[in-house]
Design a protein around this motif. Structure first.
Motif, mmCIF file in Angstrom:
data_model
loop_
_atom_site.group_PDB
_atom_site.id
_atom_site.type_symbol
_atom_site.label_atom_id
_atom_site.label_comp_id
_atom_site.label_asym_id
_atom_site.label_seq_id
_atom_site.Cartn_x
_atom_site.Cartn_y
_atom_site.Cartn_z
ATOM 1 N N THR A 184 11.758 15.623 11.631
ATOM 2 C CA THR A 184 11.695 16.727 10.663
ATOM 3 C C THR A 184 13.028 17.463 10.597
ATOM 4 N N ALA A 185 13.587 17.780 11.766
ATOM 5 C CA ALA A 185 14.881 18.492 11.804
ATOM 6 C C ALA A 185 16.008 17.624 11.255
ATOM 7 N N ALA A 186 15.836 16.312 11.316
ATOM 8 C CA ALA A 186 16.872 15.386 10.816
ATOM 9 C C ALA A 186 16.779 15.193 9.310
ATOM 10 N N GLY A 187 15.682 15.719 8.697
ATOM 11 C CA GLY A 187 15.506 15.532 7.251
ATOM 12 C C GLY A 187 14.832 14.211 6.922
ATOM 13 N N ILE A 188 14.552 13.425 7.953
ATOM 14 C CA ILE A 188 13.994 12.074 7.745
ATOM 15 C C ILE A 188 12.530 12.141 7.304
ATOM 16 N N ALA A 189 11.818 13.176 7.745
ATOM 17 C CA ALA A 189 10.396 13.308 7.409
ATOM 18 C C ALA A 189 10.177 14.066 6.096
ATOM 19 N N ALA A 190 11.243 14.478 5.442
ATOM 20 C CA ALA A 190 11.104 15.331 4.250
ATOM 21 C C ALA A 190 10.363 14.605 3.124
ATOM 22 N N ASP A 191 9.770 15.378 2.218
ATOM 23 C CA ASP A 191 9.091 14.853 1.021
ATOM 24 C C ASP A 191 7.867 13.986 1.333
ATOM 25 N N TRP A 192 7.363 14.093 2.574
ATOM 26 C CA TRP A 192 6.170 13.300 2.919
ATOM 27 C C TRP A 192 5.041 13.650 1.939
ATOM 28 N N PRO A 193 4.285 12.648 1.385
ATOM 29 C CA PRO A 193 4.326 11.213 1.676
ATOM 30 C C PRO A 193 5.060 10.402 0.589
ATOM 31 N N HIS A 194 5.880 11.100 -0.206
ATOM 32 C CA HIS A 194 6.517 10.435 -1.350
ATOM 33 C C HIS A 194 7.489 9.334 -0.885
ATOM 34 N N GLY A 195 7.361 8.156 -1.503
ATOM 35 C CA GLY A 195 8.263 7.047 -1.197
ATOM 36 C C GLY A 195 7.911 6.318 0.073
ATOM 37 N N ARG A 196 6.716 6.559 0.616
ATOM 38 C CA ARG A 196 6.276 5.917 1.861
ATOM 39 C C ARG A 196 5.166 4.926 1.576
ATOM 40 N N GLY A 197 5.160 3.851 2.378
ATOM 41 C CA GLY A 197 4.101 2.854 2.247
ATOM 42 C C GLY A 197 4.367 1.673 3.152
ATOM 43 N N CYS A 198 3.519 0.663 3.042
ATOM 44 C CA CYS A 198 3.747 -0.546 3.859
ATOM 45 C C CYS A 198 3.256 -1.783 3.117
ATOM 46 N N HIS A 218 0.862 -1.180 0.000
ATOM 47 C CA HIS A 218 0.000 0.000 0.000
ATOM 48 C C HIS A 218 0.901 1.234 0.000
ATOM 49 N N SER A 219 0.798 2.052 -1.061
ATOM 50 C CA SER A 219 1.687 3.211 -1.209
ATOM 51 C C SER A 219 0.955 4.506 -0.868
ATOM 52 N N LEU A 220 1.739 5.458 -0.304
ATOM 53 C CA LEU A 220 1.198 6.804 -0.067
ATOM 54 C C LEU A 220 1.653 7.769 -1.160
ATOM 55 N N THR A 221 2.493 7.287 -2.086
ATOM 56 C CA THR A 221 3.060 8.161 -3.117
ATOM 57 C C THR A 221 2.005 8.523 -4.150
ATOM 58 N N PRO A 222 1.712 9.811 -4.316
ATOM 59 C CA PRO A 222 0.726 10.211 -5.327
ATOM 60 C C PRO A 222 1.070 9.642 -6.703
ATOM 61 N N GLY A 223 0.081 8.991 -7.326
ATOM 62 C CA GLY A 223 0.289 8.457 -8.674
ATOM 63 C C GLY A 223 0.878 7.061 -8.699
ATOM 64 N N MET A 245 0.179 0.758 9.853
ATOM 65 C CA MET A 245 0.934 1.777 9.101
ATOM 66 C C MET A 245 1.415 2.859 10.052
ATOM 67 N N PHE A 246 2.544 3.474 9.717
ATOM 68 C CA PHE A 246 3.087 4.546 10.569
ATOM 69 C C PHE A 246 2.411 5.892 10.280
#
Ligand code: DAR
Length: 369
Positions: A202-216, A167-172, A191-192
């Motif tokens: 967020t400050a670590a850059g880990i949350a950037a580009d949400w939700p692109h490339g995320r899923g489970c 299941h992807s969160l990436t648009p398209g 799902m997270f």
């Protein structure tokens, strides 16, 4: 001089936040020995702890090689957090036989401790060696990694033991799910959550580009799950309601063998530190083994404070039922897991959960309400 203002800021924060391990481990003299690229990379690792001085750890690795490249810094961080020598070397081992505290029959059955079936979960973090870690990924990196994983999932779907769906969160994305479907998976603890709500990530850059490339990825029985694009590239987990911890541990061990045997999935490893993870708290095994257990007496005041005070000396961490930074359950249910991840083997962690739960249950039983 570049970073002059940042160095002054770190010195001030270091004085006011003794619990922030990254700031306490930062040495300006070592930093000065790095070239421009090294200084940029190390400062990126520290950014979360600078922007969030209340951090306990305060740093994340952003490239697979950061722990080895910046060893003078990370050795101090690991020694302080994991209470190990600065030259500590990690060993991975899933073999239960011979582990101290393992029952004679080799079965970690909490029913033997007088406990009912409980929610049991074991997860490991893994990162692909040929991508930056989540803190330094571009949006293209994140979607490229997702595509690589989707090809791997096609092989899992064909396996009756692990078959399911991605299941992807990436648009398209062809496997994209709706907001309602996403929320239903979050509510089912599959799902997270939206990482943008976490100031550290967020400050670590880990949350950037949400939700692109995320899923489970979720197996048919919902007992085998792979998160894609959370704090690590992958969080691979097995869960079920029962009493025999070996079941989730052994299933994960086999699943990990299947996943790591798929072409193109080479995990980032360090000879010195074992499994490479974004957060130094997870380095070595990347493993968290947990149980959800009701502790109505120890949580009688509605908080997890007393449970934490008792669990900590037992080497156990207490979280809410929704994971890190979430409240305890209405009936006093909490998430209990061994704190150690590094310089401990996977087999020792699952056994530590069994031993720890026995001690914690004894404390609950003798506690006054
Ligand atoms: N708040 C961060 C979290 C560190 C441990 N938890 C992780 N990795 N999810 C801190 O530095 O305190």
């Amino acid at each position: 001089m570049p970073y002059e203002d940042t160095l002054v800021r770190i010195a001030a924060l270091k004085a006011d936040h003794p619990q922030n391990i990254a700031l306490q481990s930062f040495d300006p003299a070592y930093f000065a020995t790095l070239n421009a690229d090294g200084q940029s990379r190390l400062m990126k690792c520290l950014n979360s702890g600078i922007e969030n001085p209340d951090s306990e750890m305060g740093c994340y690795a952003c490239q697979p090689g950061d722990y080895d490249k910046f060893r003078p810094f990370f050795a101090k961080v690991l020694a302080r957090y994991h209470k190990v020598p600065e030259d500590a070397r990690h060993t991975n081992d899933w073999t239960l036989e011979g582990v101290d505290g393992l029952p004679a029959n080799g079965v970690l059955d909490i029913a033997e401790l007088g406990l009912p079936a409980l929610s049991m979960r074991v997860r490991v973090g893994r990162n692909l060696a040929d991508f930056p870690l989540p803190g330094s990924m571009t949006r293209d990196d994140r979607t490229a990694l997702e595509r690589r994983m989707m090809a791997a999932f096609d092989q899992l779907i064909a396996d009756p033991d692990y078959g399911g769906a991605y299941h992807s969160l990436t648009p398209g994305n062809p496997n994209a799910i709706s907001e309602d479907e996403y929320q239903a998976l979050v509510d089912a603890h599959i799902m997270f959550k939206d990482m943008g709500a976490d100031s550290y990530l967020t400050a670590a850059g880990i949350a950037a580009d949400w939700p692109h490339g995320r899923g489970c990825y979720v197996s048919e029985d919902r007992g085998f799950i792979i998160w894609v694009g959370e704090e690590d590239h992958l969080r691979i987990m097995c869960m079920e309601r029962g009493t025999v911890l070996n079941r989730v541990f052994d299933r994960l061990k086999v699943a990990l063998g299947v996943v790591s045997g798929i072409d193109g999935l080479d995990f980032a490893m360090s000879d010195q530190y074992g499994v490479v993870t974004s957060c130094p708290t997870n380095l070595g095994t990347g493993m968290r083994a947990s149980l959800h257990i009701a502790l109505p007496k120890l949580t009688a005041d509605g908080t997890d404070k007393r449970a934490k005070d008792i669990a900590r000396p037992l080497g156990l961490s207490v979280r809410g039922v929704g994971g890190e930074h979430t409240p305890i359950g209405a009936d006093g249910t909490v998430d209990i897991s061994p704190s150690a991840r590094f310089c401990i083997t996977e087999a020792e962690i699952i056994t530590a959960l069994y031993k720890g739960i026995a001690l914690l249950k004894a404390e609950e039983d003798r506690s006054g309400a």
